[in-house]
Structure formats: structure tokens, C-alpha cells
Design a protein around this motif. Structure first.
Motif, mmCIF file in Angstrom:
data_model
loop_
_atom_site.group_PDB
_atom_site.id
_atom_site.type_symbol
_atom_site.label_atom_id
_atom_site.label_comp_id
_atom_site.label_asym_id
_atom_site.label_seq_id
_atom_site.Cartn_x
_atom_site.Cartn_y
_atom_site.Cartn_z
ATOM 1 N N ILE A 1 78.231 -21.051 54.349
ATOM 2 C CA ILE A 1 76.883 -21.194 53.819
ATOM 3 C C ILE A 1 76.789 -22.590 53.216
ATOM 4 O O ILE A 1 77.548 -22.946 52.317
ATOM 5 C CB ILE A 1 76.581 -20.129 52.749
ATOM 6 N N ILE A 2 75.895 -23.361 53.755
ATOM 7 C CA ILE A 2 75.721 -24.728 53.278
ATOM 8 C C ILE A 2 74.716 -24.698 52.133
ATOM 9 O O ILE A 2 73.590 -24.222 52.294
ATOM 10 C CB ILE A 2 75.221 -25.643 54.410
ATOM 11 N N THR A 3 75.141 -25.211 50.996
ATOM 12 C CA THR A 3 74.244 -25.256 49.855
ATOM 13 C C THR A 3 73.680 -26.666 49.720
ATOM 14 O O THR A 3 74.386 -27.656 49.890
ATOM 15 C CB THR A 3 74.970 -24.871 48.559
ATOM 16 N N VAL A 4 72.407 -26.720 49.439
ATOM 17 C CA VAL A 4 71.724 -27.992 49.273
ATOM 18 C C VAL A 4 71.064 -27.964 47.906
ATOM 19 O O VAL A 4 70.359 -27.021 47.561
ATOM 20 C CB VAL A 4 70.661 -28.189 50.374
ATOM 21 N N SER A 5 71.287 -29.027 47.142
ATOM 22 C CA SER A 5 70.704 -29.063 45.805
ATOM 23 C C SER A 5 69.233 -29.466 45.875
ATOM 24 O O SER A 5 68.757 -30.028 46.862
ATOM 25 C CB SER A 5 71.470 -30.049 44.917
ATOM 26 N N ASP A 6 68.524 -29.175 44.823
ATOM 27 C CA ASP A 6 67.106 -29.535 44.747
ATOM 28 C C ASP A 6 66.924 -31.047 44.794
ATOM 29 O O ASP A 6 65.953 -31.548 45.365
ATOM 30 C CB ASP A 6 66.484 -28.981 43.470
ATOM 31 N N ASP A 7 67.852 -31.774 44.194
ATOM 32 C CA ASP A 7 67.757 -33.236 44.200
ATOM 33 C C ASP A 7 67.851 -33.789 45.612
ATOM 34 O O ASP A 7 67.126 -34.723 45.977
ATOM 35 C CB ASP A 7 68.860 -33.843 43.328
ATOM 36 N N GLU A 8 68.734 -33.229 46.427
ATOM 37 C CA GLU A 8 68.869 -33.693 47.803
ATOM 38 C C GLU A 8 67.602 -33.414 48.603
ATOM 39 O O GLU A 8 67.170 -34.242 49.411
ATOM 40 C CB GLU A 8 70.071 -33.030 48.476
ATOM 41 N N ILE A 9 66.999 -32.264 48.367
ATOM 42 C CA ILE A 9 65.758 -31.913 49.068
ATOM 43 C C ILE A 9 64.641 -32.868 48.661
ATOM 44 O O ILE A 9 63.909 -33.388 49.512
ATOM 45 C CB ILE A 9 65.363 -30.452 48.775
ATOM 46 N N GLU A 10 64.520 -33.119 47.364
ATOM 47 C CA GLU A 10 63.474 -34.030 46.891
ATOM 48 C C GLU A 10 63.680 -35.435 47.432
ATOM 49 O O GLU A 10 62.725 -36.089 47.834
ATOM 50 C CB GLU A 10 63.452 -34.044 45.361
ATOM 51 N N LYS A 11 64.923 -35.900 47.472
ATOM 52 C CA LYS A 11 65.203 -37.237 47.990
ATOM 53 C C LYS A 11 64.836 -37.320 49.464
ATOM 54 O O LYS A 11 64.239 -38.314 49.913
ATOM 55 C CB LYS A 11 66.681 -37.577 47.797
ATOM 56 N N GLU A 12 65.170 -36.301 50.228
ATOM 57 C CA GLU A 12 64.848 -36.304 51.650
ATOM 58 C C GLU A 12 63.336 -36.296 51.881
ATOM 59 O O GLU A 12 62.837 -36.996 52.758
ATOM 60 C CB GLU A 12 65.490 -35.089 52.334
ATOM 61 N N LEU A 13 62.612 -35.517 51.079
ATOM 62 C CA LEU A 13 61.163 -35.490 51.201
ATOM 63 C C LEU A 13 60.556 -36.822 50.834
ATOM 64 O O LEU A 13 59.613 -37.299 51.495
ATOM 65 C CB LEU A 13 60.570 -34.373 50.337
ATOM 66 N N GLU A 14 61.057 -37.448 49.789
ATOM 67 C CA GLU A 14 60.552 -38.761 49.389
ATOM 68 C C GLU A 14 60.800 -39.789 50.484
ATOM 69 O O GLU A 14 59.949 -40.621 50.777
ATOM 70 C CB GLU A 14 61.195 -39.206 48.084
ATOM 71 N N ASP A 15 61.969 -39.724 51.111
ATOM 72 C CA ASP A 15 62.289 -40.644 52.191
ATOM 73 C C ASP A 15 61.353 -40.436 53.384
ATOM 74 O O ASP A 15 60.941 -41.391 54.045
ATOM 75 C CB ASP A 15 63.740 -40.497 52.640
ATOM 76 N N GLU A 16 60.990 -39.184 53.662
ATOM 77 C CA GLU A 16 60.091 -38.880 54.783
ATOM 78 C C GLU A 16 58.688 -39.409 54.500
ATOM 79 O O GLU A 16 58.015 -39.883 55.412
ATOM 80 C CB GLU A 16 60.045 -37.379 55.052
ATOM 81 N N PHE A 17 58.238 -39.280 53.242
ATOM 82 C CA PHE A 17 56.883 -39.747 52.912
ATOM 83 C C PHE A 17 56.799 -41.260 52.894
ATOM 84 O O PHE A 17 55.745 -41.835 53.102
ATOM 85 C CB PHE A 17 56.431 -39.177 51.564
ATOM 86 N N LYS A 18 57.886 -41.960 52.644
ATOM 87 C CA LYS A 18 57.905 -43.421 52.606
ATOM 88 C C LYS A 18 57.805 -44.012 54.006
ATOM 89 O O LYS A 18 57.375 -45.124 54.165
ATOM 90 C CB LYS A 18 59.171 -43.921 51.922
ATOM 91 N N LYS A 19 58.177 -43.259 55.022
ATOM 92 C CA LYS A 19 58.160 -43.793 56.393
ATOM 93 C C LYS A 19 56.790 -43.990 56.914
ATOM 94 O O LYS A 19 55.807 -43.609 56.741
ATOM 95 C CB LYS A 19 58.925 -42.849 57.350
#
Length: 65
Positions: free
Chosen positions: A47-65
């Protein structure tokens, strides 16, 4: 009286669900097909766990593109 009957049905159906789920899972694990799948693909219980910070960072990176 009606509330007690409804509650009894819910509890009974929940117990039935757990029993059927356990039986089916055990049956698949012990079947020949289940054994072949385990041998060919292995057991994937990771089970791969992903922290909330990683999710937020990925979303921010997607919106910057």
C-alpha cells in the motif's frame, strides 16, 4: 418495536456480508486458479501512502503549467 426490527435486520445482514466475504476470499485463495495467479503475478499487498503535502505540491505544479 419497528426500530428494533430494522436494527436487527441491519446487524444480521452485516454479519452475513462478513461471512460471505471471508468465505469467498478464502475460497479464491485456496483454489487452483488463485494459486496460479499468485505464482504468476505474486501477491501485491503493498500500500503506497502519499502525504497531503505531496498531493498539494503535485496539484500546485499542475496548475503552474
Amino acid at each position: 418495536m419497528l426500530l428494533g426490527t430494522i436494527l436487527l435486520w441491519i446487524v444480521g445482514l452485516l454479519i452475513l456480508y462478513v461471512v460471505i466475504f471471508a468465505a469467498v476470499k478464502d475460497g479464491i485463495d485456496k483454489s487452483e486458479v488463485g494459486q496460479l495467479i499468485k505464482m504468476k503475478y505474486g501477491v501485491r499487498d503493498e500500500i503506497i501512502t502519499v502525504s497531503d503535502d505531496e498531493i498539494e505540491k503535485e496539484l500546485e505544479d499542475e496548475f503552474k503549467k
